[in-house]
Design an enzyme around this catalytic site. Sequence first.
Site, PDB file in Angstrom:
ATOM      1  N   LYS A 198       3.098  10.664  -3.598  1.00 27.61           N
ATOM      2  CA  LYS A 198       1.589  10.265  -4.373  1.00 27.61           C
ATOM      3  C   LYS A 198       1.190  11.216  -5.466  1.00 27.61           C
ATOM      4  CE  LYS A 198      -1.811   6.536  -3.798  1.00 27.61           C
ATOM      5  NZ  LYS A 198      -2.294   5.580  -2.340  1.00 27.61           N
ATOM      6  N   ASP A 225       0.601  -0.992  -0.105  1.00 28.34           N
ATOM      7  CA  ASP A 225       0.273   0.138  -0.121  1.00 28.34           C
ATOM      8  C   ASP A 225       0.985   0.715   0.178  1.00 28.34           C
ATOM      9  OD1 ASP A 225      -1.773   2.293   0.495  1.00 28.34           O
ATOM     10  OD2 ASP A 225      -2.444   1.584   2.130  1.00 28.34           O
ATOM     11  N   ASP A 277     -12.429   5.952   2.623  1.00 27.34           N
ATOM     12  CA  ASP A 277     -11.548   5.722   2.652  1.00 27.34           C
ATOM     13  C   ASP A 277     -10.302   7.408   2.665  1.00 27.34           C
ATOM     14  OD1 ASP A 277      -9.029   6.126   2.554  1.00 27.34           O
ATOM     15  OD2 ASP A 277      -8.058   5.062   1.136  1.00 27.34           O
ATOM     16  N   GLU A 329      -7.016   0.288  -4.870  1.00 30.80           N
ATOM     17  CA  GLU A 329      -7.070   0.492  -2.902  1.00 30.80           C
ATOM     18  C   GLU A 329      -8.569  -0.288  -3.189  1.00 30.80           C
ATOM     19  OE1 GLU A 329      -5.751   4.720  -2.457  1.00 30.80           O
ATOM     20  OE2 GLU A 329      -4.189   3.715  -3.087  1.00 30.80           O
TER      21      GLU A 329
HETATM   22  P1  ADP Z   1      -3.076   7.992   4.344  1.00 29.78           P
HETATM   23  O1  ADP Z   1      -3.797   6.892   3.333  1.00 29.78           O
HETATM   24  O2  ADP Z   1      -2.985   9.725   3.832  1.00 29.78           O
HETATM   25  O3  ADP Z   1      -1.334   7.683   3.743  1.00 29.78           O
HETATM   26  P2  ADP Z   1      -3.646   7.206   6.315  1.00 29.78           P
HETATM   27  O4  ADP Z   1      -4.401   6.133   6.633  1.00 29.78           O
HETATM   28  O5  ADP Z   1      -2.005   5.891   7.417  1.00 29.78           O
HETATM   29  O6  ADP Z   1      -3.209   8.159   5.282  1.00 29.78           O
HETATM   30  O7  ADP Z   1      -4.127   8.197   7.590  1.00 29.78           O
HETATM   31  C1  ADP Z   1      -3.651   8.363   8.582  1.00 29.78           C
HETATM   32  C2  ADP Z   1      -4.557   9.610   9.541  1.00 29.78           C
HETATM   33  O8  ADP Z   1      -5.000   8.819  10.617  1.00 29.78           O
HETATM   34  C3  ADP Z   1      -4.009  10.806  10.083  1.00 29.78           C
HETATM   35  O9  ADP Z   1      -4.167  12.291  10.230  1.00 29.78           O
HETATM   36  C4  ADP Z   1      -4.321  10.427  11.592  1.00 29.78           C
HETATM   37  O10 ADP Z   1      -4.058  11.232  12.352  1.00 29.78           O
HETATM   38  C5  ADP Z   1      -5.235   9.260  11.746  1.00 29.78           C
HETATM   39  N1  ADP Z   1      -5.456   8.126  12.887  1.00 29.78           N
HETATM   40  C6  ADP Z   1      -5.138   7.224  13.044  1.00 29.78           C
HETATM   41  N2  ADP Z   1      -5.249   7.110  14.252  1.00 29.78           N
HETATM   42  C7  ADP Z   1      -6.536   6.974  14.574  1.00 29.78           C
HETATM   43  C8  ADP Z   1      -7.352   7.795  15.447  1.00 29.78           C
HETATM   44  N3  ADP Z   1      -7.098   6.663  16.473  1.00 29.78           N
HETATM   45  N4  ADP Z   1      -8.342   8.337  15.321  1.00 29.78           N
HETATM   46  C9  ADP Z   1      -8.955   8.762  14.576  1.00 29.78           C
HETATM   47  N5  ADP Z   1      -7.616   9.386  13.347  1.00 29.78           N
HETATM   48  C10 ADP Z   1      -7.211   8.798  13.283  1.00 29.78           C
HETATM   49 MG    MG Z   2      -4.411   5.202   2.471  1.00 27.70          MG
END
Ligand code: ADP
Ligand code: MG
Length: 619
Positions: A88, A25, A212, A188
């Site tokens: 990305k 991913d 997502d 995805e």
């Molecule tokens: P991306 O798809 O952009 O790579 P992610 O799927 O890794 O991102 O998501 C990251 C986001 O998820 C960040 O903004 C982070 O603060 C948020 N996040 C992670 N854990 C939690 C949680 N327990 N509650 C709310 N938001 C969360």
């Molecule tokens: Mg993601």
Amino acid sequence: MKIPIDLKTGEVASEKKEDIIVGIDLGTTNSLIAYIKEGEPVTIKSGAGKNALVPSVIHFDAEGAVVVGDTARDRLITDPSNTIFSVKRLMGRSYDDVSHLRHLLGYEIIDGDTASLVKVKVQGRFYTPIELSAQILRSLKQLAENDLGKPISKAVITVPAYFNDAQRQATRDAGKLAGLDVLRIVNEPTAASLAYGIGLDRQQHMNIAVYDLGGGTFDISILRLEDGIFDVLSTHGDTSLGGDDIDRSIVEHWFKTYGFDLATIGKDAAKGQEIRLLAEKAKKHLSSHETYTNSILGREITLSRADFEKLAAPLIQRTLESCRHALVDSGLKASELDKIILVGGSTRIPLIKSELKNLFGLDPDDNLDPDEVVALGAAVQADILAGNRKDILLLDVTPLSLGIETVGGLMDVIIPRNSKVPGRAGRKYTTSVDGQTSLRVSVFQGERDLVADNRKLGEFTLRNIPPMPAGMPKLEVHFVLDADGILTVKAMEERSGTQATVEIRSAYGISEEEMSRMLIDSIRHAEQDLKMRALLESRNEAANISLSTDRFIRQHTDQLTENEIITLEKLNQNLKEKCKGDLRDDIESAMKELNDYSAPIAHRMLDISINKALKGQKI
Ligand code: ADP
Ligand code: MG
């Protein structure tokens, strides 16, 4: 049963040597790598906290040394101009496409040629987003190799459903640059569905919404699963909406509530960053607690779940608006959705789950870690491609080529192996005989050059073509392969509008053993087939030359000397004899001999014609 074949040698790979294909991913904020361990997908974790998330951040130092991940993310504050994030967003885009992001990026993007692909300037060097993504992939590959103790060379990489061809190709190229053979680029939302076990049963039909919400982007995709094929019905989203925006609104709220002096904090990047990180911490805490308390700048700060929800609500409403759009575009009613899958860290926020339930009337699936679900699904897809799931054959590509027989018993491929299903393709032909009034279309499946070695699927005849000289009719043969593996073959003659159609049950009627055998055969016989094809092509060419030579002698008897006629006939006879044999070189040299002799004569005839024309004679 599935047999892994080494496509270079044609050898059947031995059981022991089995390759691990990883699922990746490649995210905007974080990336993950996963594989199948004892039948179950698992992500590979690293670092002290044993975290699977590798921040998609790359830092370059003055010597050109590169680090990726947590260490690089720490440099975002201390060395922003040499620390690259959100690559990305730049993949497969031109400067014009992404110039609006310029103020958000702490590093430099180059606008030398605004219409061509964007580049990033770091430490005086230019990097393409592909090279930068390759750095992230290389570090993930390294992580997996360290963990598994063996080299990794094959991967499945996921991309958003809305990625266009250029963005997908860029992702594929990044994989190649990182030394990975990218077997498949997977959407995805499709990967997320696979992680939930959806799509592993061919009988399953369902409509799935994949929501997502990551750090900086939001998208919703509505998929239909039918006969083992995922179709993206619609996508909607906002590429600048995510968890980061929620963090920002918490920071603003604290500033207002506690009266921090914005002027001083605004100038202190480290302090600002500290408050931002604290806001993120509060947000995460509130996903499973009712209040958050901490202290900053000597003041105690708190945030309740209720206050947090008031801050997050407007952002969440924007995502719901997108969901409504996507639903309308998909042509489905909310009641027709069978599943909602949550992806991205931000979907841990309880308010999102309850709002989605209100909107779609369905409880979202959240059993799997929303951070990991896409990578886990990519690993499942990788496992399917590795042939480890005997029960399933993900039918989104045709396993064998489909084509028709042409002159000399050659296989003319119309839909190549591994083409996307459903798919369509057509090809134009003409007749080889004067006055031909019917055309026999024989449909074959397989990888060999000679139809005799492939599998015949069916045959039909296009009749009632009006008689025309050879080469005049415009024949078109059209293949349509639908999602059920039904092949419809249509043949038509364009000048007269004559047509005929036949429906053939294709590809999937074939057993996997048979398929593997045909593939192995095609590789084993590749060289032999190549020779055979070359021989047949020479024969076809020779036949045409013989025919024109006969015609040439008939038409020019008056202008040719007796000796010329005798020699031409002798050489032509020799060519015809050689064509009966199997030696391509003999045919080729007979052809050359005839050509060498006839070329100057043909030239002379042409001059005579031109002279006659100049003298006003009709030719
Ligand atoms: P991306 O798809 O952009 O790579 P992610 O799927 O890794 O991102 O998501 C990251 C986001 O998820 C960040 O903004 C982070 O603060 C948020 N996040 C992670 N854990 C939690 C949680 N327990 N509650 C709310 N938001 C969360
Ligand atoms: Mg993601």
